[in-house]
Write a protein that holds these residues in place. Structure first.
Motif, short mmCIF file in Angstrom:
data_model
loop_
_atom_site.label_atom_id
_atom_site.label_comp_id
_atom_site.label_asym_id
_atom_site.label_seq_id
_atom_site.Cartn_x
_atom_site.Cartn_y
_atom_site.Cartn_z
N ILE A 30 42.53 20.24 33.88
CA ILE A 30 42.73 21.39 33.00
C ILE A 30 41.71 22.49 33.32
CG2 ILE A 30 42.54 22.18 30.59
CD1 ILE A 30 43.87 19.45 29.83
N ALA A 31 40.47 22.11 33.57
CA ALA A 31 39.43 23.11 33.90
C ALA A 31 39.79 23.86 35.19
CB ALA A 31 38.07 22.43 34.05
N ALA A 32 40.39 23.15 36.15
CA ALA A 32 40.80 23.80 37.41
C ALA A 32 41.91 24.81 37.14
CB ALA A 32 41.27 22.75 38.41
N LYS A 33 42.88 24.42 36.33
CA LYS A 33 44.00 25.32 36.02
C LYS A 33 43.52 26.55 35.25
CE LYS A 33 48.09 25.10 36.12
NZ LYS A 33 48.98 25.82 37.08
N ALA A 34 42.53 26.35 34.38
CA ALA A 34 42.11 27.43 33.47
C ALA A 34 40.87 28.18 33.96
CB ALA A 34 41.84 26.84 32.09
N GLN A 35 40.45 27.93 35.18
CA GLN A 35 39.21 28.49 35.71
C GLN A 35 39.11 30.01 35.55
OE1 GLN A 35 36.72 26.60 36.64
NE2 GLN A 35 35.49 28.38 37.01
N HIS A 36 40.22 30.72 35.77
CA HIS A 36 40.22 32.18 35.67
C HIS A 36 41.17 32.67 34.57
CE1 HIS A 36 38.70 33.53 39.93
NE2 HIS A 36 37.78 32.90 39.22
N ILE A 37 41.44 31.86 33.57
CA ILE A 37 42.47 32.22 32.58
C ILE A 37 42.23 33.63 31.99
CG2 ILE A 37 41.33 31.01 30.64
CD1 ILE A 37 44.22 30.22 29.73
N CYS A 38 43.26 34.46 32.08
CA CYS A 38 43.22 35.84 31.52
C CYS A 38 42.05 36.66 32.03
CB CYS A 38 43.20 35.80 30.00
SG CYS A 38 44.64 35.00 29.28
N ARG A 39 41.62 36.43 33.26
CA ARG A 39 40.43 37.11 33.80
C ARG A 39 40.55 38.63 33.74
NH1 ARG A 39 36.23 35.95 38.55
NH2 ARG A 39 35.73 34.40 37.02
N TRP A 40 41.75 39.14 33.88
CA TRP A 40 41.94 40.60 33.91
C TRP A 40 41.55 41.28 32.60
CZ3 TRP A 40 45.72 36.98 33.31
CH2 TRP A 40 46.51 37.07 32.17
N LYS A 41 41.40 40.50 31.51
CA LYS A 41 41.09 41.10 30.21
C LYS A 41 39.65 41.59 30.10
CE LYS A 41 44.73 38.77 27.63
NZ LYS A 41 45.07 37.88 26.51
N ILE A 42 38.77 41.12 31.00
CA ILE A 42 37.38 41.62 31.01
C ILE A 42 37.15 42.25 32.39
CG2 ILE A 42 34.93 41.06 30.78
CD1 ILE A 42 35.66 38.72 29.01
N ALA A 43 37.27 43.55 32.44
CA ALA A 43 37.20 44.25 33.74
C ALA A 43 35.77 44.29 34.27
CB ALA A 43 37.73 45.67 33.58
N ARG A 44 35.64 44.13 35.57
CA ARG A 44 34.32 44.22 36.22
C ARG A 44 33.69 45.58 35.92
NH1 ARG A 44 30.02 44.83 37.21
NH2 ARG A 44 28.81 44.65 39.12
N GLU A 45 34.52 46.62 35.86
CA GLU A 45 34.04 47.99 35.66
C GLU A 45 33.42 48.19 34.27
OE1 GLU A 45 37.27 47.33 36.81
OE2 GLU A 45 36.42 47.47 38.82
N SER A 46 33.66 47.24 33.36
CA SER A 46 33.09 47.40 32.01
C SER A 46 31.61 47.00 31.97
CB SER A 46 33.90 46.60 30.98
OG SER A 46 33.94 45.24 31.33
N TYR A 47 31.07 46.59 33.10
CA TYR A 47 29.64 46.25 33.21
C TYR A 47 29.03 47.11 34.31
CZ TYR A 47 30.48 42.22 30.25
OH TYR A 47 30.80 41.44 29.18
N PRO A 48 27.70 47.34 34.26
CA PRO A 48 27.07 48.14 35.32
C PRO A 48 27.40 47.58 36.71
CG PRO A 48 25.49 47.66 33.57
CD PRO A 48 26.73 46.87 33.26
N MET A 49 27.65 48.48 37.65
CA MET A 49 28.07 48.04 38.99
C MET A 49 26.88 47.69 39.87
SD MET A 49 31.29 47.95 38.71
CE MET A 49 32.00 47.80 40.35
N ASP A 50 25.99 46.85 39.35
CA ASP A 50 24.86 46.37 40.14
C ASP A 50 24.79 44.85 40.00
OD1 ASP A 50 23.92 45.96 37.55
OD2 ASP A 50 22.46 47.59 37.62
N ARG A 51 23.78 44.24 40.60
CA ARG A 51 23.65 42.77 40.60
C ARG A 51 23.55 42.22 39.17
NH1 ARG A 51 24.78 38.34 42.88
NH2 ARG A 51 23.30 36.67 42.77
N VAL A 52 22.72 42.88 38.34
CA VAL A 52 22.52 42.43 36.96
C VAL A 52 23.85 42.52 36.19
CG1 VAL A 52 21.29 42.89 34.79
CG2 VAL A 52 20.08 43.04 36.96
N GLY A 53 24.54 43.65 36.37
CA GLY A 53 25.84 43.84 35.72
C GLY A 53 26.84 42.79 36.16
#
Length: 195
Positions: free
Chosen positions: A58-81
């Motif tokens: 189940i963990a393998a199937k759900a590893q990225h579940i709904c990942r698109w709902k939290i956009a990378r761009e919503s965090y600073p575009m650096d290593r910490v972000g």
């Protein structure tokens, strides 16, 4: 015959991932991106370790579940972000999956175990967390390394390959070297690992 808890959980995870607005073409067919990733994770797990527990499956199937709902761009575009984004994603994937498992009728201990695995706790110490990490790395190397190669310079790629390699077990390393890479990418891996 009524669907088992496991069948229901897998079906509902797939239904969530099928809503991904992002698509990826595989063998001339367009798939919701995270549904395709989820299928690849599951297939790789069953190939790499057919006796994996229900929790790991189940963990393998759900590893990225709904990942698109939290956009990378919503965090600073650096290593910490980037690291903050990854941490938030782990919690989000675990929580989203826990809700599905509860609905499917799993008990608290089982749900806690799946969440533990999705959040990749005790890597290198917990055998099942390590198994899941091996599968994540194998799926990355087999399906996602080639697109990465087009976007990044050689030094960055070597660094990514080395970091991926360091997360894997010896068994994972053996499986990674069996993957069919392009001659260029195989050479890149060998260069990164000093082989």
């Amino acid at each position: 015959m009524t669907a088992s808890k496991f069948q229901k959980a897998i079906e509902w995870i797939d239904a969530e991932n099928a809503q991904d607005p992002n698509t990826e073409i595989h063998e001339s067919v367009s798939f919701p991106k995270e549904l395709l990733y989820s299928d690849r994770m599951y297939a790789k797990l069953m190939d790499f370790y057919p006796n994996a527990s229900e929790a790991v499956q189940i963990a393998a199937k759900a590893q990225h579940i709904c990942r698109w709902k939290i956009a990378r761009e919503s965090y600073p575009m650096d290593r910490v972000g980037y690291l903050k984004w990854r941490e938030e994603l782990k919690k989000f994937h675990a929580k989203t999956t826990a809700t599905i498992l509860e609905k499917a009728g799993y008990d608290e201990d089982f749900i806690a175990r799946v969440s533990f695995l999705i959040e990749k706790k005790l890597l290198k110490k917990d055998e099942e967390t390590q198994l899941l990490e091996d599968v994540i790395c194998l799926v990355f190397l087999e399906y996602y390394l080639a697109p990465f190669v087009e976007k990044h310079d050689t030094e960055k790629l070597k660094n990514i390959i080395l970091k991926t390699w360091n997360k894997m077990s010896d068994k994972g390393h053996q499986a990674a070297l069996q993957i069919s890479y392009s001659p260029e990418n195989l050479q890149l891996i060998k260069d990164a690992l000093g082989l």
